[in-house]
Design a protein around this motif. Structure first.
Motif, PDB file in Angstrom:
ATOM      1  N   ARG A  65      17.037  11.892  50.690  1.00  0.00           N
ATOM      2  CA  ARG A  65      16.727  12.106  49.263  1.00  0.00           C
ATOM      3  C   ARG A  65      17.549  11.174  48.387  1.00  0.00           C
ATOM      4  NH1 ARG A  65      16.579  17.509  51.106  1.00  0.00           N
ATOM      5  NH2 ARG A  65      18.735  17.878  50.487  1.00  0.00           N
ATOM      6  N   ARG A  66      18.808  10.990  48.743  1.00  0.00           N
ATOM      7  CA  ARG A  66      19.697  10.182  47.907  1.00  0.00           C
ATOM      8  C   ARG A  66      19.348   8.703  48.001  1.00  0.00           C
ATOM      9  NH1 ARG A  66      24.891  12.778  48.805  1.00  0.00           N
ATOM     10  NH2 ARG A  66      25.051  11.594  50.751  1.00  0.00           N
ATOM     11  N   THR A  67      19.081   8.195  49.199  1.00  0.00           N
ATOM     12  CA  THR A  67      18.803   6.767  49.344  1.00  0.00           C
ATOM     13  C   THR A  67      17.417   6.391  48.822  1.00  0.00           C
ATOM     14  OG1 THR A  67      18.059   7.126  51.622  1.00  0.00           O
ATOM     15  CG2 THR A  67      20.357   6.450  51.302  1.00  0.00           C
ATOM     16  N   GLY A  68      16.512   7.369  48.751  1.00  0.00           N
ATOM     17  CA  GLY A  68      15.161   7.070  48.280  1.00  0.00           C
ATOM     18  C   GLY A  68      14.901   7.402  46.834  1.00  0.00           C
ATOM     19  N   GLY A  69      15.851   8.058  46.176  1.00  0.00           N
ATOM     20  CA  GLY A  69      15.635   8.509  44.806  1.00  0.00           C
ATOM     21  C   GLY A  69      16.061   7.497  43.759  1.00  0.00           C
ATOM     22  N   TRP A  70      15.875   7.903  42.506  1.00  0.00           N
ATOM     23  CA  TRP A  70      16.276   7.052  41.376  1.00  0.00           C
ATOM     24  C   TRP A  70      17.795   6.886  41.309  1.00  0.00           C
ATOM     25  CZ3 TRP A  70      13.365   4.021  38.399  1.00  0.00           C
ATOM     26  CH2 TRP A  70      11.996   4.267  38.322  1.00  0.00           C
ATOM     27  N   PRO A 109      13.625   3.428  43.311  1.00  0.00           N
ATOM     28  CA  PRO A 109      13.244   4.446  44.301  1.00  0.00           C
ATOM     29  C   PRO A 109      12.443   3.846  45.440  1.00  0.00           C
ATOM     30  CG  PRO A 109      11.887   4.645  42.331  1.00  0.00           C
ATOM     31  CD  PRO A 109      12.950   3.623  42.017  1.00  0.00           C
ATOM     32  N   TRP A 110      12.391   4.594  46.533  1.00  0.00           N
ATOM     33  CA  TRP A 110      11.783   4.088  47.759  1.00  0.00           C
ATOM     34  C   TRP A 110      11.042   5.239  48.435  1.00  0.00           C
ATOM     35  CZ3 TRP A 110      11.109  -0.646  49.613  1.00  0.00           C
ATOM     36  CH2 TRP A 110      10.882  -0.853  50.977  1.00  0.00           C
ATOM     37  N   PRO A 111       9.791   5.056  48.852  1.00  0.00           N
ATOM     38  CA  PRO A 111       9.055   6.148  49.499  1.00  0.00           C
ATOM     39  C   PRO A 111       9.750   6.601  50.785  1.00  0.00           C
ATOM     40  CG  PRO A 111       7.583   4.342  48.900  1.00  0.00           C
ATOM     41  CD  PRO A 111       8.975   3.841  48.716  1.00  0.00           C
ATOM     42  N   THR A 160      14.555   4.009  54.894  1.00  0.00           N
ATOM     43  CA  THR A 160      15.709   3.773  54.024  1.00  0.00           C
ATOM     44  C   THR A 160      15.712   2.339  53.515  1.00  0.00           C
ATOM     45  OG1 THR A 160      17.005   5.354  55.329  1.00  0.00           O
ATOM     46  CG2 THR A 160      18.241   3.871  53.896  1.00  0.00           C
ATOM     47  N   SER A 161      15.787   2.178  52.208  1.00  0.00           N
ATOM     48  CA  SER A 161      15.840   0.831  51.642  1.00  0.00           C
ATOM     49  C   SER A 161      17.229   0.229  51.843  1.00  0.00           C
ATOM     50  CB  SER A 161      15.528   0.874  50.146  1.00  0.00           C
ATOM     51  OG  SER A 161      16.577   1.524  49.445  1.00  0.00           O
ATOM     52  N   PRO A 162      17.346  -1.096  51.924  1.00  0.00           N
ATOM     53  CA  PRO A 162      18.678  -1.716  52.048  1.00  0.00           C
ATOM     54  C   PRO A 162      19.595  -1.399  50.871  1.00  0.00           C
ATOM     55  CG  PRO A 162      16.975  -3.281  52.684  1.00  0.00           C
ATOM     56  CD  PRO A 162      16.270  -2.092  52.087  1.00  0.00           C
ATOM     57  N   TRP A 163      19.044  -1.341  49.650  1.00  0.00           N
ATOM     58  CA  TRP A 163      19.903  -1.044  48.497  1.00  0.00           C
ATOM     59  C   TRP A 163      20.338   0.419  48.496  1.00  0.00           C
ATOM     60  CZ3 TRP A 163      14.976  -3.031  48.242  1.00  0.00           C
ATOM     61  CH2 TRP A 163      13.943  -2.146  47.871  1.00  0.00           C
ATOM     62  N   GLY A 164      19.473   1.311  49.005  1.00  0.00           N
ATOM     63  CA  GLY A 164      19.876   2.701  49.153  1.00  0.00           C
ATOM     64  C   GLY A 164      20.991   2.842  50.176  1.00  0.00           C
TER      65      GLY A 164
END
Length: 208
Positions: free
Chosen positions: A72-77, A87-89, A94-98
């Motif tokens: 939730r944290r890595t994909g959220g705003w 954000p990332w679906p 997991t996105s690299p920036w997340g």
């Protein structure tokens, strides 16, 4: 005083609990490595508050629950540290920036300068340099999040760790829940054979 949590080649580690949480599992293990009290809670159910009762659940259950917190944290705003991020679906992992924000705020040692390095389109020589950079950057408290996949898409995430012995890298492979070796030759030749994927795409690691 809580003993540090350490991993060595061949050690069993919790397995990712869904098909899209390889990155979340890797970041949960990263937090365990840098925060002994957190590791003790995951492994044994010992609470952070000494006055609180022991957690009656299982290691797998606690790991699965925290995986979802990280997802939730890595994909959220708002990612680690409450930092605003794109954000990332969750279906895409997991996105690299997340991952970078999660490492900056609790899953990595303080003082590191987390950097996203892309090398999918590099030559064998460039992949060799990328491997060497990652191996030089990885040390206790400062693991690397490695994205791998097919020639067309990144599909899986593992956690790069200091090697148990000698040079090179170990990785926590969340799909099987085990620490395995990752050679420079396999990286350069795009023959990783991790969870069925061979091609190194990118890494998030300390650039200090």
């Amino acid at each position: 005083m809580v003993a540090p949590f350490r991993l060595h080649s061949g050690d069993p580690v919790p397995v990712q609990q869904t098909s899209t949480t390889c990155g979340s599992a890797s970041l949960t293990v990263a937090r365990m490595l840098v925060n002994p009290a957190f590791a003790q809670w995951i492994r044994l159910g010992v609470p952070h508050d000494p006055a609180a009762p022991m957690d009656a659940g299982t290691e797998t259950g606690r790991f699965a629950a925290y995986e979802q917190v990280v997802a939730r944290r890595t994909g959220g705003w708002f990612g680690g540290g409450g930092r605003l991020q794109l954000p990332w679906p969750r279906a895409l992992g997991t996105s690299p920036w997340g991952a970078r924000n999660e490492l900056r705020f609790g899953a990595g040692a303080p003082g590191a300068r987390w950097h996203v390095a892309w090398f999918r389109l590099g030559s064998a020589e460039r992949l060799g340099r990328a491997y060497d950079d990652l191996a030089a950057a990885v040390r206790p408290g400062r693991p690397g999040v490695l994205y791998i996949g097919s020639p067309t898409l990144p599909r899986h995430v593992v956690l790069a760790l200091p090697p148990t012995g000698g040079d090179g890298l170990d990785v926590y492979e969340p799909s099987v829940g085990r620490v395995v070796g990752l050679s420079r030759e396999a990286f350069v030749m795009r023959r990783l054979r991790l969870a069925g994927w061979d091609v190194p795409w990118a890494a998030v690691h300390d650039a200090t």
